[in-house]
Write a protein that holds these residues in place. Structure first.
Motif, PDB file in Angstrom:
ATOM      1  N   ASN A 161       0.845  -1.194   0.000  1.00  0.00           N
ATOM      2  CA  ASN A 161       0.000   0.000   0.000  1.00  0.00           C
ATOM      3  C   ASN A 161       0.879   1.243   0.000  1.00  0.00           C
ATOM      4  O   ASN A 161       1.639   1.452  -0.912  1.00  0.00           O
ATOM      5  CB  ASN A 161      -0.985  -0.013   1.170  1.00  0.00           C
ATOM      6  N   ARG A 162       0.812   2.045   1.037  1.00  0.00           N
ATOM      7  CA  ARG A 162       1.605   3.272   1.078  1.00  0.00           C
ATOM      8  C   ARG A 162       2.809   3.158   1.993  1.00  0.00           C
ATOM      9  O   ARG A 162       3.456   4.154   2.296  1.00  0.00           O
ATOM     10  CB  ARG A 162       0.749   4.433   1.552  1.00  0.00           C
ATOM     11  N   ILE A 163       3.117   1.981   2.427  1.00  0.00           N
ATOM     12  CA  ILE A 163       4.226   1.772   3.355  1.00  0.00           C
ATOM     13  C   ILE A 163       5.351   1.016   2.645  1.00  0.00           C
ATOM     14  O   ILE A 163       5.120  -0.017   2.029  1.00  0.00           O
ATOM     15  CB  ILE A 163       3.777   0.983   4.601  1.00  0.00           C
ATOM     16  N   THR A 164       6.551   1.569   2.742  1.00  0.00           N
ATOM     17  CA  THR A 164       7.732   0.890   2.224  1.00  0.00           C
ATOM     18  C   THR A 164       8.459   0.278   3.406  1.00  0.00           C
ATOM     19  O   THR A 164       8.748   0.963   4.385  1.00  0.00           O
ATOM     20  CB  THR A 164       8.659   1.876   1.496  1.00  0.00           C
ATOM     21  N   MET A 165       8.743  -1.009   3.302  1.00  0.00           N
ATOM     22  CA  MET A 165       9.470  -1.703   4.361  1.00  0.00           C
ATOM     23  C   MET A 165      10.859  -2.054   3.844  1.00  0.00           C
ATOM     24  O   MET A 165      10.992  -2.629   2.766  1.00  0.00           O
ATOM     25  CB  MET A 165       8.726  -2.959   4.788  1.00  0.00           C
ATOM     26  N   ILE A 166      11.863  -1.685   4.612  1.00  0.00           N
ATOM     27  CA  ILE A 166      13.242  -1.988   4.240  1.00  0.00           C
ATOM     28  C   ILE A 166      13.794  -2.967   5.261  1.00  0.00           C
ATOM     29  O   ILE A 166      13.804  -2.691   6.453  1.00  0.00           O
ATOM     30  CB  ILE A 166      14.108  -0.709   4.227  1.00  0.00           C
ATOM     31  N   LYS A 167      14.234  -4.099   4.775  1.00  0.00           N
ATOM     32  CA  LYS A 167      14.888  -5.093   5.629  1.00  0.00           C
ATOM     33  C   LYS A 167      16.384  -4.925   5.409  1.00  0.00           C
ATOM     34  O   LYS A 167      16.882  -5.048   4.297  1.00  0.00           O
ATOM     35  CB  LYS A 167      14.432  -6.505   5.251  1.00  0.00           C
ATOM     36  N   ASN A 170      21.044  -4.219   9.796  1.00  0.00           N
ATOM     37  CA  ASN A 170      20.994  -3.601  11.124  1.00  0.00           C
ATOM     38  C   ASN A 170      19.574  -3.289  11.592  1.00  0.00           C
ATOM     39  O   ASN A 170      19.377  -2.490  12.487  1.00  0.00           O
ATOM     40  CB  ASN A 170      21.862  -2.348  11.184  1.00  0.00           C
ATOM     41  N   GLY A 171      18.551  -3.891  10.984  1.00  0.00           N
ATOM     42  CA  GLY A 171      17.184  -3.695  11.462  1.00  0.00           C
ATOM     43  C   GLY A 171      16.198  -3.498  10.333  1.00  0.00           C
ATOM     44  O   GLY A 171      16.540  -3.529   9.155  1.00  0.00           O
ATOM     45  N   ASN A 172      14.950  -3.309  10.733  1.00  0.00           N
ATOM     46  CA  ASN A 172      13.862  -3.085   9.793  1.00  0.00           C
ATOM     47  C   ASN A 172      13.418  -1.626   9.880  1.00  0.00           C
ATOM     48  O   ASN A 172      13.386  -1.049  10.973  1.00  0.00           O
ATOM     49  CB  ASN A 172      12.681  -3.993  10.105  1.00  0.00           C
ATOM     50  N   PHE A 173      13.033  -1.054   8.743  1.00  0.00           N
ATOM     51  CA  PHE A 173      12.585   0.323   8.695  1.00  0.00           C
ATOM     52  C   PHE A 173      11.287   0.386   7.932  1.00  0.00           C
ATOM     53  O   PHE A 173      11.105  -0.290   6.920  1.00  0.00           O
ATOM     54  CB  PHE A 173      13.637   1.211   8.005  1.00  0.00           C
ATOM     55  N   HIS A 174      10.341   1.199   8.412  1.00  0.00           N
ATOM     56  CA  HIS A 174       9.048   1.383   7.767  1.00  0.00           C
ATOM     57  C   HIS A 174       8.887   2.839   7.403  1.00  0.00           C
ATOM     58  O   HIS A 174       9.012   3.722   8.245  1.00  0.00           O
ATOM     59  CB  HIS A 174       7.899   0.967   8.711  1.00  0.00           C
ATOM     60  N   LEU A 175       8.629   3.097   6.130  1.00  0.00           N
ATOM     61  CA  LEU A 175       8.446   4.470   5.642  1.00  0.00           C
ATOM     62  C   LEU A 175       6.993   4.680   5.261  1.00  0.00           C
ATOM     63  O   LEU A 175       6.423   3.874   4.520  1.00  0.00           O
ATOM     64  CB  LEU A 175       9.328   4.735   4.421  1.00  0.00           C
ATOM     65  N   HIS A 176       6.413   5.743   5.772  1.00  0.00           N
ATOM     66  CA  HIS A 176       5.009   6.038   5.484  1.00  0.00           C
ATOM     67  C   HIS A 176       4.900   7.132   4.464  1.00  0.00           C
ATOM     68  O   HIS A 176       5.655   8.013   4.372  1.00  0.00           O
ATOM     69  CB  HIS A 176       4.277   6.458   6.774  1.00  0.00           C
TER      70      HIS A 176
END
Length: 176
Positions: A161-167, A170-176
């Motif tokens: 949807n409108r969320i980009t998830m980066i694996k 050093n961790g996970n990041f969620h961009l809105h």
């Protein structure tokens, strides 16, 4: 693009240095990339920004009459900015900058007496070294935080949807 932090207490000198750097970039624009310059009056403010995640490729720092506090702050900066090139400049030539500068990994020492004649060579060499060091980064801001992830550390990127998830390593990041 290269990011340069210019730090010193003398506003007029900082303005002249920035103007000189911009002229240098304009003259050698085929050999250099664009340089973004940010001025700081206090080394403590620069340290705070860098500890908070703001990255600079090159630091130009004026060392004043009381260098031990400046070198203490530079040591703190160096803990998070291991690949940043540090150029020191000062009108005080009687201090042992080599010993103290070595401890913070200073690249070059410039006297304000010869600053404008020595600056182009120092800057050109610093840019050359920095471009060899530069890794690809994915940079994004999350609220007031700026996050830089080396591209080598990104495992995968997924968009839902409108969320980009980066694996990343050093961790996970969620961009809105």
């Amino acid at each position: 693009m290269f990011r340069l932090a210019l730090c010193g207490k003398n506003y007029e000198l900082l303005e002249k240095i920035e103007s000189h750097i911009q002229s240098f970039v304009e003259t050698y624009k085929n050999e250099t990339k664009c340089i973004s310059i940010e001025q700081y009056k206090q080394l403590a403010s620069l340290r705070d920004d860098m500890v908070d995640g703001i990255h600079f490729d090159i630091l130009m720092v004026e060392i004043d009459a009381h260098p031990h506090e400046d070198f203490r702050l530079l040591s703190e900066i160096r803990k998070t900015a291991t690949d940043t090139i540090v150029i020191l400049f000062s009108k005080f030539l009687d201090y042992d900058f080599t010993r103290l500068g070595y401890q913070v990994g200073a690249f070059r020492y410039l006297s304000t007496h010869n600053l404008f004649s020595d600056l182009p060579e120092a800057l050109c060499t610093a840019l050359e070294i920095s471009s060899k060091k530069q890794k690809g980064y994915y940079t994004f801001s999350h609220y007031s935080e700026i996050i830089r992830i080396p591209l080598d550390d990104v495992l995968y990127v997924k968009r839902v949807n409108r969320i980009t998830m980066i694996k990343a390593k050093n961790g996970n990041f969620h961009l809105h």
